[in-house]
Design a protein around this motif. Structure first.
Motif, short mmCIF file in Angstrom:
data_model
loop_
_atom_site.label_atom_id
_atom_site.label_comp_id
_atom_site.label_asym_id
_atom_site.label_seq_id
_atom_site.Cartn_x
_atom_site.Cartn_y
_atom_site.Cartn_z
N PHE A 99 45.55 19.74 37.93
CA PHE A 99 44.29 19.91 37.21
C PHE A 99 43.16 19.11 37.87
N LEU A 140 42.24 20.74 41.19
CA LEU A 140 41.55 22.01 40.97
C LEU A 140 40.11 21.77 40.52
N ASN A 141 39.92 20.86 39.59
CA ASN A 141 38.56 20.57 39.11
C ASN A 141 37.69 19.95 40.20
N ARG A 199 38.03 29.37 38.73
CA ARG A 199 38.82 28.19 38.36
C ARG A 199 39.85 28.53 37.28
N LEU A 222 43.77 28.31 37.96
CA LEU A 222 44.57 27.47 37.06
C LEU A 222 45.84 28.21 36.64
N SER A 247 49.44 27.09 38.06
CA SER A 247 50.35 26.53 37.06
C SER A 247 51.66 27.30 37.01
N THR A 288 38.61 24.65 31.04
CA THR A 288 39.35 24.01 32.12
C THR A 288 38.84 22.61 32.43
N PRO A 336 44.46 23.97 29.91
CA PRO A 336 45.51 23.53 30.86
C PRO A 336 46.77 23.02 30.18
#
Length: 351
Positions: A79, A82-83, A118, A122, A126, A317, A323
């Motif tokens: 997470f 990704l962010n 995004r 995600l 995941s 997100t 998430p």
């Protein structure tokens, strides 16, 4: 005639009966002892099998707990990565600090692209992370059940580090792939377009369809995101585990399961969005002509401008529950649990 003579004559006359009787009695004793021994052997075998099954079940449950803990740990890293890779806050700050920016429309379009990409990344990342860890840790668990010293700590660390390929180069590859497809998909959709909930469902369905047509399709090329050509494989056990992992990730069963989990992930996004639409089912919102307004308005009939939905989707997100909810859903997924159990059973069986 003496008593002894009478006895001798009696035994003489009935000698055959005594022989048969002796054989029957002796045979009964032998059969009884044989049956008792067989029963004892069966009981001992059943006890050993029960203890073995109990030990195996306990070991598998321990492996599952380790797997779940590893998933939770690495998902946090995912997470954050990704962010960071698809950060929307810079654009948001720019729009807030300079509302009259000449590039306002361009910034909004870029924000929309990042937000949707995004969310999609995600879900893909995941699902791939959870599937990979289910396979890997149950392969290791199977080896260790047969022989606690079969896989050294160094080999375990090297093998499990394959997930880093997904979190590093894999994430960037998927992000570029998804952004490129969304760029085409959003080209003719205006930010002012009023969107129903099902419009977003169709949008995410379309991106899944487009991704499946690409050469880098994560489902079909799953193995390539995890196993690269520069992995040291001079250790026989490590080489075998990597080969077995590649075979599993390329199997139709895993591909089908991955697609199923992806669909569930996008359904979860729709559920999250539905809460927002549900809160906007009042008469001040635009609904199609002919819709009854004197009562409940179905959230599926509400239409909200695309731009107004973006902050909600961005929060999903950035700091929302999506998430964590997604990872929990994947951990509890019965089909993924079954996959792990089957892999463990396969690799824990003794010759």
């Amino acid at each position: 005639m003496s008593v002894f003579s009478k006895l001798r004559d009696f035994f003489g006359r009935h000698r055959g009966k005594f022989i048969v009787g002796g054989v029957l009695v002796g045979g009964s004793i032998l059969l009884t002892r044989y049956a008792q021994q067989r029963l004892k052997d069966w009981q001992e075998r059943e006890t050993r099998d029960f203890l073995e099954r109990t030990r195996k079940q306990q070991h598998f449950e321990s492996t599952e707990r380790t797997c779940n803990q590893t998933i939770l740990s690495l998902s946090g890293t995912l997470f954050k990565t990704l962010n960071s890779a698809m950060d929307t806050q810079i654009i948001i700050n720019e729009l807030k600090s300079n509302p009259e920016n000449a590039n306002k429309l361009e910034l909004w379009n870029r924000l929309r692209l990042l937000v949707l990409s995004r969310i999609t990344c995600l879900i893909y990342m995941s699902v791939m992370l959870v599937v990979t860890l289910r396979v890997q840790l149950n392969i290791v668990g199977g080896y260790l059940f047969k022989d606690a010293n079969a896989v050294s700590t160094h080999v375990q660390e090297t093998y499990l580090s394959l997930c880093n390929n997904l979190l590093d180069s894999g994430l960037q590859t998927i992000a570029d792939l998804v952004e490129g497809q969304f760029d085409k998909l959003l080209e003719n959709i205006q930010l002012s377009k009023k969107m129903r909930l099902r419009d977003f469902d169709n949008l995410f369905w379309s991106i899944q369809t487009l991704v499946t047509t690409c050469n880098g399709n994560p489902v079909e090329k799953f193995k390539d995101y995890i196993i690269t050509n520069n992995i040291p494989n001079d250790d026989l056990i490590l080489n075998n585990m990597i080969r077995d992992t590649a075979d599993l990730l390329e199997s139709d069963e895993v591909k089908s399961l991955t697609s199923h989990c992806l669909s569930r992930g996008f359904t979860l996004v729709s559920d999250e969005l539905s809460h927002f639409y549900l809160s906007n089912t009042d008469k001040s919102k635009e609904v199609p002509e002919g819709t009854q307004l004197n009562g409940f308005v179905h959230p599926g009939e509400v239409k909200i401008p695309f731009a107004k939905v973006l902050p909600i989707m961005n929060a999903m997100t950035a700091n929302g529950s999506l998430p964590d909810t997604l990872i929990t859903q994947l951990i509890m997924n019965e089909r993924l649990k079954t996959l792990g159990a089957n892999v463990y059973e396969c690799f824990s069986e003794t010759a």
